[in-house]
Write a protein that holds these residues in place. Structure first.
Motif, PDB file in Angstrom:
ATOM      1  N   VAL A 158       0.840  -1.216   0.000  1.00 59.50           N
ATOM      2  CA  VAL A 158       0.000   0.000   0.000  1.00 59.50           C
ATOM      3  C   VAL A 158       0.863   1.250   0.000  1.00 59.50           C
ATOM      4  O   VAL A 158       0.611   2.212  -0.743  1.00 59.50           O
ATOM      5  N   VAL A 159       1.912   1.260   0.870  1.00 56.60           N
ATOM      6  CA  VAL A 159       2.801   2.423   0.936  1.00 56.60           C
ATOM      7  C   VAL A 159       3.482   2.668  -0.398  1.00 56.60           C
ATOM      8  O   VAL A 159       3.568   3.812  -0.877  1.00 56.60           O
ATOM      9  N   MET A 160       3.975   1.596  -1.002  1.00 57.42           N
ATOM     10  CA  MET A 160       4.663   1.722  -2.288  1.00 57.42           C
ATOM     11  C   MET A 160       3.715   2.261  -3.354  1.00 57.42           C
ATOM     12  O   MET A 160       4.079   3.150  -4.145  1.00 57.42           O
ATOM     13  N   MET A 161       2.484   1.736  -3.358  1.00 58.83           N
ATOM     14  CA  MET A 161       1.515   2.210  -4.353  1.00 58.83           C
ATOM     15  C   MET A 161       1.147   3.674  -4.094  1.00 58.83           C
ATOM     16  O   MET A 161       0.977   4.467  -5.041  1.00 58.83           O
ATOM     17  N   THR A 162       1.042   4.027  -2.765  1.00 55.49           N
ATOM     18  CA  THR A 162       0.728   5.424  -2.412  1.00 55.49           C
ATOM     19  C   THR A 162       1.845   6.358  -2.869  1.00 55.49           C
ATOM     20  O   THR A 162       1.596   7.434  -3.425  1.00 55.49           O
ATOM     21  N   VAL A 163       3.080   5.950  -2.619  1.00 49.74           N
ATOM     22  CA  VAL A 163       4.230   6.764  -3.047  1.00 49.74           C
ATOM     23  C   VAL A 163       4.238   6.941  -4.542  1.00 49.74           C
ATOM     24  O   VAL A 163       4.461   8.056  -5.070  1.00 49.74           O
ATOM     25  N   ILE A 164       4.010   5.811  -5.219  1.00 50.96           N
ATOM     26  CA  ILE A 164       3.980   5.895  -6.707  1.00 50.96           C
ATOM     27  C   ILE A 164       2.868   6.828  -7.167  1.00 50.96           C
ATOM     28  O   ILE A 164       3.039   7.643  -8.095  1.00 50.96           O
ATOM     29  N   PHE A 165       1.699   6.718  -6.503  1.00 50.24           N
ATOM     30  CA  PHE A 165       0.568   7.571  -6.872  1.00 50.24           C
ATOM     31  C   PHE A 165       0.884   9.046  -6.625  1.00 50.24           C
ATOM     32  O   PHE A 165       0.582   9.919  -7.456  1.00 50.24           O
ATOM     33  N   ILE A 166       1.509   9.336  -5.472  1.00 48.93           N
ATOM     34  CA  ILE A 166       1.856  10.726  -5.144  1.00 48.93           C
ATOM     35  C   ILE A 166       2.846  11.277  -6.149  1.00 48.93           C
ATOM     36  O   ILE A 166       2.720  12.425  -6.624  1.00 48.93           O
ATOM     37  N   ILE A 167       3.862  10.444  -6.439  1.00 50.24           N
ATOM     38  CA  ILE A 167       4.872  10.914  -7.415  1.00 50.24           C
ATOM     39  C   ILE A 167       4.223  11.194  -8.765  1.00 50.24           C
ATOM     40  O   ILE A 167       4.503  12.211  -9.423  1.00 50.24           O
ATOM     41  N   ALA A 168       3.356  10.259  -9.159  1.00 52.18           N
ATOM     42  CA  ALA A 168       2.679  10.443 -10.459  1.00 52.18           C
ATOM     43  C   ALA A 168       1.802  11.685 -10.443  1.00 52.18           C
ATOM     44  O   ALA A 168       1.745  12.449 -11.430  1.00 52.18           O
ATOM     45  N   THR A 169       1.122  11.943  -9.322  1.00 54.09           N
ATOM     46  CA  THR A 169       0.259  13.126  -9.194  1.00 54.09           C
ATOM     47  C   THR A 169       1.089  14.413  -9.264  1.00 54.09           C
ATOM     48  O   THR A 169       0.716  15.392  -9.925  1.00 54.09           O
ATOM     49  N   ILE A 170       2.204  14.434  -8.567  1.00 53.77           N
ATOM     50  CA  ILE A 170       3.089  15.613  -8.572  1.00 53.77           C
ATOM     51  C   ILE A 170       3.586  15.901  -9.978  1.00 53.77           C
ATOM     52  O   ILE A 170       3.608  17.056 -10.440  1.00 53.77           O
ATOM     53  N   ILE A 171       3.994  14.847 -10.646  1.00 55.66           N
ATOM     54  CA  ILE A 171       4.487  15.030 -12.027  1.00 55.66           C
ATOM     55  C   ILE A 171       3.385  15.602 -12.906  1.00 55.66           C
ATOM     56  O   ILE A 171       3.614  16.510 -13.722  1.00 55.66           O
ATOM     57  N   ARG A 172       2.164  15.087 -12.738  1.00 62.88           N
ATOM     58  CA  ARG A 172       1.036  15.547 -13.555  1.00 62.88           C
ATOM     59  C   ARG A 172       0.707  17.003 -13.269  1.00 62.88           C
ATOM     60  O   ARG A 172       0.444  17.799 -14.181  1.00 62.88           O
TER      61      ARG A 172
END
Length: 455
Positions: free
Chosen positions: A414-428
């Motif tokens: 879950v943490v890894m997916m959350t981090v990936i999601f946050i990073i992807a959101t920031i990039i977007r």
């Protein structure tokens, strides 16, 4: 001296001479001179052994492993092998030409080629009068041939531990390759003593053979046991004797396997290469009965130890011996050394559930360092493990550890997916800001609007 006095004198003299003759020629049982001392018996045999008939405990031995010729004591093994293979004592055996081809002068029932005889009658002829032809008839009819039967004799001997013996015929007639030891014959004798059929035959003093088809005359049918220990008209008569087998050849000398029972003690004596086997046997029996008493080594239902059967629940189970076990204890300091020891060994592969009277080990009993016998050790109670508190706690612990590991793995994912999601959101979001900035800085040309309006 008057004529009348002379007649009286010679009359009395005749009576005295007659009484003297009768006294001198009346058999005097040797057992009447039993030694009541503690000295070891002085016997003429080159090799001998005295054992407890049931346990095999050695009470006396003289060169027990010396290889000797057994003569007709061989027939005891022949009887054992035959009875182990053929159970029907009424079975009719046929007499072949080969079976009656024996050395002239040897013991025989004088069976004829083509004659028939029952298995039982052949056994009596073989064991009571040592009939060599009867031994051959038994061997051929039980195994198909004498050679095949001899193979089974050697196999049987090996199976009971008689490893220093080799047999080449079923009757014991001399052959350089036909030999045994007193120790080995003691093992054979113990097996025979356990067999009720053989004990009955060997204790019989007189028997009538009724099935020999060509022996119909009454004087041909009655046979008498040649074991002088059993015959009341013999000077060797021994009141406690109850059977076994005699033997003699010029090379083997006098041989004898004898058994006797007095009170609660059963003894077997093996005599080989003797000048007087019956006298030797009596000396050994007197020595055994006078110097040894029965003593209880283990009581009935005696606990002999315990073993771990469930390490998880720290469960031990007791082992016990079901029946009493007795040894013969020497009453004399001059007796041959009789150190009786024992060792309890529990099996290592016992796992629950364990039911009552399950074999969980053995007690090994030694006499003077030699294995005497073994007794099974049984479980005193049943043990079927139940889900106790400790078991439940252990199960809960195991479940908790498994659940914790699963939860940990889940949280990491879950943490890894959350981090990936946050990073992807920031990039977007960054990309969107850049686009907006570009739009806000674009130049608009108003000159075209003015010119269009003036026209």
């Amino acid at each position: 001296m008057t004529k009348k006095l002379k007649q009286l004198f010679f009359g009395y003299l005749k009576i005295i001479l007659l009484l003297t003759f009768l006294i001198l020629n009346t058999p005097v049982p040797i057992y009447a001179t039993q030694e009541n001392n503690n000295l070891l018996p002085d016997i003429s045999a080159k090799s001998a052994i005295l054992i407890d008939a049931y346990t095999g405990q050695i009470l006396y031995q003289k060169n027990p492993d010396l290889k000797c010729f057994p003569a007709s004591t061989t027939k005891l093994l022949t009887a054992l092998v035959a009875i182990s293979k053929e159970k029907d004592l009424n079975k009719i055996f046929k007499v072949s030409k080969t079976a009656i081809m024996i050395e002239p002068g040897g013991s025989s029932y004088y069976l004829n080629e083509g004659e028939t005889i029952s298995f039982q009658d052949a056994l009596y002829a073989m064991l009571l009068i040592s009939a060599n032809d009867a031994a051959n008839v038994i061997a051929e009819n039980v195994s198909g041939s004498i050679q095949e039967f001899v193979k089974e004799m050697n196999s049987f001997a090996q199976s009971i531990g008689a490893k220093d013996s080799h047999f080449v015929n079923p009757n014991g007639l001399h052959n350089p390759q036909h030999y045994t030891t007193a120790h080995d014959l003691g093992l054979v004798a113990r097996e025979a003593y356990k067999n009720e059929i053989l004990r009955k035959i060997m204790s019989t003093t007189e028997y009538k053979i009724t099935t020999a088809s060509m022996h119909k005359k009454p004087d041909w049918q009655i046979i008498y046991n040649i074991n002088k220990l059993l015959r009341k008209n013999s000077k060797y008569y021994y009141p406690y004797a109850n059977g076994m087998k005699t033997g003699y050849t010029a090379q083997a000398k006098r041989c004898l396997i004898a058994s006797a029972k007095k009170d609660d003690i059963d003894l077997i004596a093996v005599i080989l290469a003797s000048d007087d086997a019956f006298a030797d046997a009596i000396k050994l029996f007197n020595y055994g009965f006078n110097n040894f008493k029965k003593e209880e080594l283990f009581k009935q239902n005696q606990i002999v130890g315990k073993m771990m059967v469930d390490k998880t629940n720290n469960k031990w189970i007791e082992g016990y011996i079901k029946s009493s076990f007795f040894i013969l204890k020497s009453q004399s300091s001059n007796s041959q050394k009789q150190d009786i020891t024992y060792q309890v060994d529990f099996l290592k592969d016992i796992k629950p559930p364990v039911h009552k009277d399950t074999v969980i080990g053995n007690v090994y009993i030694y006499s003077s360092g030699n294995l005497l016998t073994s007794i099974p050790v049984l479980s005193y109670e049943s043990y079927i493990p139940q889900p106790e508190v400790s078991t439940l706690i252990n199960s809960a612990k195991k479940g908790f550890v498994k659940g914790f590991k699963f939860l940990l793995y889940f949280l990491i994912i879950v943490v890894m997916m959350t981090v990936i999601f946050i990073i992807a959101t920031i990039i977007r979001l960054k990309r969107r800001k850049v686009k907006l900035r570009l739009r806000s800085t674009k130049t608009i040309d108003f000159s075209s609007f003015i010119s269009k309006k003036l026209k």
